[in-house]
Design a protein around this motif. Structure first.
Motif, PDB file in Angstrom:
ATOM      1  N   SER A 287       0.841  -1.204   0.000  1.00 48.34           N
ATOM      2  CA  SER A 287       0.000   0.000   0.000  1.00 48.34           C
ATOM      3  C   SER A 287       0.874   1.253   0.000  1.00 48.34           C
ATOM      4  O   SER A 287       2.006   1.246   0.506  1.00 48.34           O
ATOM      5  CB  SER A 287      -0.907   0.020   1.232  1.00 48.34           C
ATOM      6  OG  SER A 287      -1.616   1.251   1.314  1.00 48.34           O
TER       7      SER A 287
ATOM      8  N   CYS B 167      -0.973   1.271   6.520  1.00 48.74           N
ATOM      9  CA  CYS B 167      -1.731   0.134   5.980  1.00 48.74           C
ATOM     10  C   CYS B 167      -0.812  -1.062   5.711  1.00 48.74           C
ATOM     11  O   CYS B 167      -1.230  -2.222   5.841  1.00 48.74           O
ATOM     12  CB  CYS B 167      -2.440   0.519   4.686  1.00 48.74           C
ATOM     13  SG  CYS B 167      -3.894   1.582   4.919  1.00 48.74           S
TER      14      CYS B 167
ATOM     15  N   GLY C 142      -0.551  -3.526   8.503  1.00 53.94           N
ATOM     16  CA  GLY C 142      -1.813  -4.069   8.977  1.00 53.94           C
ATOM     17  C   GLY C 142      -2.001  -5.510   8.530  1.00 53.94           C
ATOM     18  O   GLY C 142      -1.133  -6.120   7.895  1.00 53.94           O
ATOM     19  N   HIS C 143      -3.148  -6.068   8.850  1.00 52.83           N
ATOM     20  CA  HIS C 143      -3.444  -7.463   8.517  1.00 52.83           C
ATOM     21  C   HIS C 143      -4.732  -7.588   7.720  1.00 52.83           C
ATOM     22  O   HIS C 143      -5.257  -8.690   7.555  1.00 52.83           O
ATOM     23  CB  HIS C 143      -3.556  -8.295   9.801  1.00 52.83           C
ATOM     24  CG  HIS C 143      -2.321  -8.279  10.643  1.00 52.83           C
ATOM     25  ND1 HIS C 143      -1.157  -8.951  10.291  1.00 52.83           N
ATOM     26  CD2 HIS C 143      -2.055  -7.635  11.805  1.00 52.83           C
ATOM     27  CE1 HIS C 143      -0.240  -8.746  11.215  1.00 52.83           C
ATOM     28  NE2 HIS C 143      -0.751  -7.950  12.150  1.00 52.83           N
ATOM     29  N   ASP C 144      -5.225  -6.484   7.200  1.00 52.44           N
ATOM     30  CA  ASP C 144      -6.475  -6.561   6.448  1.00 52.44           C
ATOM     31  C   ASP C 144      -6.205  -6.391   4.958  1.00 52.44           C
ATOM     32  O   ASP C 144      -5.057  -6.366   4.502  1.00 52.44           O
ATOM     33  CB  ASP C 144      -7.483  -5.507   6.949  1.00 52.44           C
ATOM     34  CG  ASP C 144      -6.895  -4.099   6.893  1.00 52.44           C
ATOM     35  OD1 ASP C 144      -5.959  -3.874   6.091  1.00 52.44           O
ATOM     36  OD2 ASP C 144      -7.377  -3.220   7.638  1.00 52.44           O
ATOM     37  N   SER C 145      -7.278  -6.278   4.208  1.00 53.95           N
ATOM     38  CA  SER C 145      -7.161  -6.215   2.744  1.00 53.95           C
ATOM     39  C   SER C 145      -6.509  -4.937   2.256  1.00 53.95           C
ATOM     40  O   SER C 145      -6.122  -4.847   1.078  1.00 53.95           O
ATOM     41  CB  SER C 145      -8.563  -6.345   2.117  1.00 53.95           C
ATOM     42  OG  SER C 145      -9.417  -5.304   2.585  1.00 53.95           O
ATOM     43  N   ASN C 146      -6.375  -3.949   3.112  1.00 56.71           N
ATOM     44  CA  ASN C 146      -5.778  -2.678   2.698  1.00 56.71           C
ATOM     45  C   ASN C 146      -4.249  -2.720   2.696  1.00 56.71           C
ATOM     46  O   ASN C 146      -3.611  -1.746   2.332  1.00 56.71           O
ATOM     47  CB  ASN C 146      -6.231  -1.542   3.621  1.00 56.71           C
ATOM     48  CG  ASN C 146      -7.706  -1.212   3.433  1.00 56.71           C
ATOM     49  OD1 ASN C 146      -8.270  -1.471   2.371  1.00 56.71           O
ATOM     50  ND2 ASN C 146      -8.330  -0.631   4.460  1.00 56.71           N
ATOM     51  N   LYS C 147      -3.690  -3.876   3.073  1.00 57.67           N
ATOM     52  CA  LYS C 147      -2.236  -3.976   3.173  1.00 57.67           C
ATOM     53  C   LYS C 147      -1.544  -3.698   1.846  1.00 57.67           C
ATOM     54  O   LYS C 147      -0.416  -3.195   1.812  1.00 57.67           O
ATOM     55  CB  LYS C 147      -1.859  -5.365   3.684  1.00 57.67           C
ATOM     56  CG  LYS C 147      -0.397  -5.507   4.070  1.00 57.67           C
ATOM     57  CD  LYS C 147      -0.142  -6.843   4.751  1.00 57.67           C
ATOM     58  CE  LYS C 147       1.300  -6.946   5.211  1.00 57.67           C
ATOM     59  NZ  LYS C 147       1.557  -8.222   5.916  1.00 57.67           N
TER      60      LYS C 147
ATOM     61  N   LYS D  43      -3.345  -2.019  -0.710  1.00 58.49           N
ATOM     62  CA  LYS D  43      -4.217  -1.090  -1.427  1.00 58.49           C
ATOM     63  C   LYS D  43      -3.477   0.175  -1.827  1.00 58.49           C
ATOM     64  O   LYS D  43      -2.728   0.762  -1.042  1.00 58.49           O
ATOM     65  CB  LYS D  43      -5.431  -0.734  -0.561  1.00 58.49           C
ATOM     66  CG  LYS D  43      -6.400   0.200  -1.286  1.00 58.49           C
ATOM     67  CD  LYS D  43      -7.706   0.361  -0.530  1.00 58.49           C
ATOM     68  CE  LYS D  43      -8.651   1.272  -1.301  1.00 58.49           C
ATOM     69  NZ  LYS D  43      -9.979   1.385  -0.666  1.00 58.49           N
TER      70      LYS D  43
ATOM     71  N   HIS E 233      -6.106   6.360   8.823  1.00 59.38           N
ATOM     72  CA  HIS E 233      -4.924   6.291   9.681  1.00 59.38           C
ATOM     73  C   HIS E 233      -4.423   7.675  10.087  1.00 59.38           C
ATOM     74  O   HIS E 233      -3.907   7.846  11.194  1.00 59.38           O
ATOM     75  CB  HIS E 233      -3.797   5.516   8.965  1.00 59.38           C
ATOM     76  CG  HIS E 233      -3.942   4.038   9.080  1.00 59.38           C
ATOM     77  ND1 HIS E 233      -4.089   3.217   7.978  1.00 59.38           N
ATOM     78  CD2 HIS E 233      -4.009   3.211  10.154  1.00 59.38           C
ATOM     79  CE1 HIS E 233      -4.205   1.957   8.375  1.00 59.38           C
ATOM     80  NE2 HIS E 233      -4.164   1.935   9.695  1.00 59.38           N
TER      81      HIS E 233
END
Length: 388
Positions: free
Chosen positions: A333, A338, A341-346, A348, A381
Motif C-alpha cells: 500500500s 496500511c 496491517g493485517h487486512d485487505s488494505n495492506k 491497497k 490512519h
C-alpha cells in the motif's frame, strides 16, 4: 403614553444652567437645573469620539437653519424633565455654548465666546421641536428602546443599561464606562471596544455572569454596591497579567473570563510561559497567534488553536507520487500504516483524494512543515494518528 409638542423652547433656555461633567455617568443638566440630560438609562456622550465631527455638524446645522430633528423629554413631575431622545444633540449644543469645542467659519476656528454676536444670537434663539412625554416607567423605557438616536443605534449593553437602570447600573457605569478611570489603559490590553460605548462594562458583566448578562443585571438592579462585579473583573485581569508577563496585541478581545474559569487553578511559571510565548511567536508555522495563550494554558497539546501551517498542494502531490512509485515496486500500500496491517488494505493503492498529508515527526515535537517531514496517509490512519 401621552405626548405634547412644544415649539417655544429656545436653545438659550435649554442651556440655562448647563453642566457638563467630564466623568461619564455623573449626569448632565440644563433648563435651569430642571432638565436631566443624562438620566441613568441614557448612553454616555459619544458625539466627541469621532474627532468632534458630529457635534460640529449639530452647530453647523443650527447656523444654516437646518432642522436638527425632534427631541423627546420625559416629564418626571410638574417641575422636572429628563431627556428621552436628543441627549447627544443637546449636549453638543451645551458644550459649544460653554466653550468646550470650536467650529470653523469664514474667520477661522471660533469658540462660541469669540464668534460674531449675530451668530451667537442665531444659536441661542433657535427654537427646538420638543415632545413632552408622560407615561409609566415601562412605557418610557420601551419607547426609549425603539427610537433611533441621531442615526446611531443603541448597542446591546446600552439597551440593557436602559432596561435595568438603577443604582447598580449607575455605579457600574462610573467604574467601567468612565474614560477618566486610570485603570482603563491597563484593561485595554485585554479588552476591545470603547469605554464610552459600554464595551468594558459589557465584558465585566459577561465575565462575572458567565455569559448571562441580562439575568445578572435583573437580579442586581437595586444593589447599592458593585463589589462582586469589581472583584471578579479584577481577579481575571490580575490572573492574566500575572501568568503572561508580556503584553501582546493579540491578547485583546480573547475570552479571558472563560479561560480564567477553566485554568486559573493551575500553577504556571511566568518566566517559562514568557519563553514559550516568544518561541511560538517566532515559529513560522504558527498561523494563529491569538491561540498561543490558550495553547500554553492548556498544556501545549491542542495544536488546532495555533492553526499550524499545512503542507501545500505541490508538496503533497510530490510526496504522493514518490510513495506510489515505491508502493508499486514493493507491491504494498502507498499508506505506510496500511502496510503493517493485517487486512485487505495492506496492498491497497489509495487515490490522492483519499489521503491526507501528515508530519512524520509531529510539529509539537519539533517536526517542520516541509517536504522532508511530509508523508501521505490514508484518511483513516491519519485521523487515528492524531498528535503522536
Amino acid at each position: 403614553m401621552e405626548t405634547t409638542l412644544k415649539t417655544n423652547i429656545a436653545v438659550k433656555e435649554i442651556c440655562e444652567g448647563f453642566v457638563y461633567n467630564e466623568l461619564e455617568g455623573k449626569g448632565l443638566f440644563g433648563l435651569s437645573g430642571t432638565l436631566t440630560i443624562q438620566p441613568e438609562y441614557q448612553r454616555n456622550y459619544i458625539y466627541a469620539s469621532d474627532g468632534g465631527k458630529r457635534e460640529i455638524a449639530v452647530i453647523d446645522s443650527i447656523l444654516k437653519g437646518y432642522p436638527i430633528g425632534l427631541i423627546y423629554f420625559n416629564k418626571v413631575n410638574d417641575k422636572n424633565f429628563e431627556v428621552l431622545d436628543g441627549q447627544q444633540r443637546i449636549t453638543s449644543i451645551g458644550r459649544f455654548v460653554t466653550d468646550k469645542f470650536a467650529i470653523k467659519d469664514e474667520n477661522g476656528m471660533q469658540y462660541f465666546g469669540t464668534m460674531a454676536e449675530d451668530k451667537k444670537a442665531k444659536i441661542l434663539e433657535t427654537k427646538l421641536l420638543i415632545y413632552e412625554c408622560e407615561g409609566t416607567e415601562s412605557q418610557i423605557k420601551e419607547w426609549f428602546k425603539t427610537i433611533n438616536i441621531a442615526g446611531v443605534p443603541l448597542k446591546p449593553q446600552e439597551l440593557l443599561n436602559a432596561i435595568y437602570s438603577g443604582p447598580f447600573v449607575t455605579l457600574a457605569k462610573e467604574e467601567f464606562s468612565n474614560s477618566q478611570n486610570a485603570n482603563t489603559q491597563k484593561w485595554s490590553a485585554y479588552i476591545t471596544g470603547a469605554v464610552n460605548r459600554q464595551d468594558f462594562l459589557e465584558r465585566a458583566l459577561d465575565w462575572v455572569s458567565k455569559g448571562d448578562i441580562d439575568n445578572y443585571m435583573s437580579r442586581h438592579r437595586k444593589d447599592t454596591s458593585i463589589t462582586e462585579l469589581k472583584n471578579y473583573f479584577n481577579s481575571v485581569i490580575d490572573w492574566v497579567s500575572s501568568v503572561f508577563i508580556d503584553v501582546e496585541s493579540e491578547m485583546r478581545g480573547l475570552e479571558w473570563g472563560r479561560m480564567y474559569e477553566e485554568y486559573h487553578k493551575n500553577a504556571y511559571d511566568p518566566k517559562k510561559v514568557s519563553e514559550e510565548v516568544h518561541k511560538l511567536y517566532s515559529d513560522p508555522y504558527v498561523k494563529n497567534r491569538k491561540g498561543v495563550f490558550e495553547f500554553i494554558l492548556g498544556g501545549s497539546t491542542d495544536t488546532k488553536l495555533l492553526n499550524i501551517r499545512v503542507f501545500d498542494e505541490a508538496t503533497k502531490k510530490s510526496v504522493y507520487a514518490k510513495q506510489i512509485e515505491v508502493a508499486k515496486k514493493k507491491n504494498k500500500s502507498n499508506c505506510s500504516h496500511c502496510t503493517i496491517g493485517h487486512d485487505s488494505n495492506k496492498e491497497k493503492i489509495w487515490g490522492f483524494s483519499d489521503m491526507d498529508a501528515d508530519h512524520v515527526t509531529a510539529w509539537s515535537k519539533g517536526g517542520a512543515t516541509n517536504i522532508k517531514n511530509c508523508e501521505m496517509l490514508c484518511k483513516t490512519h491519519n485521523r487515528a494518528k492524531g498528535n503522536r
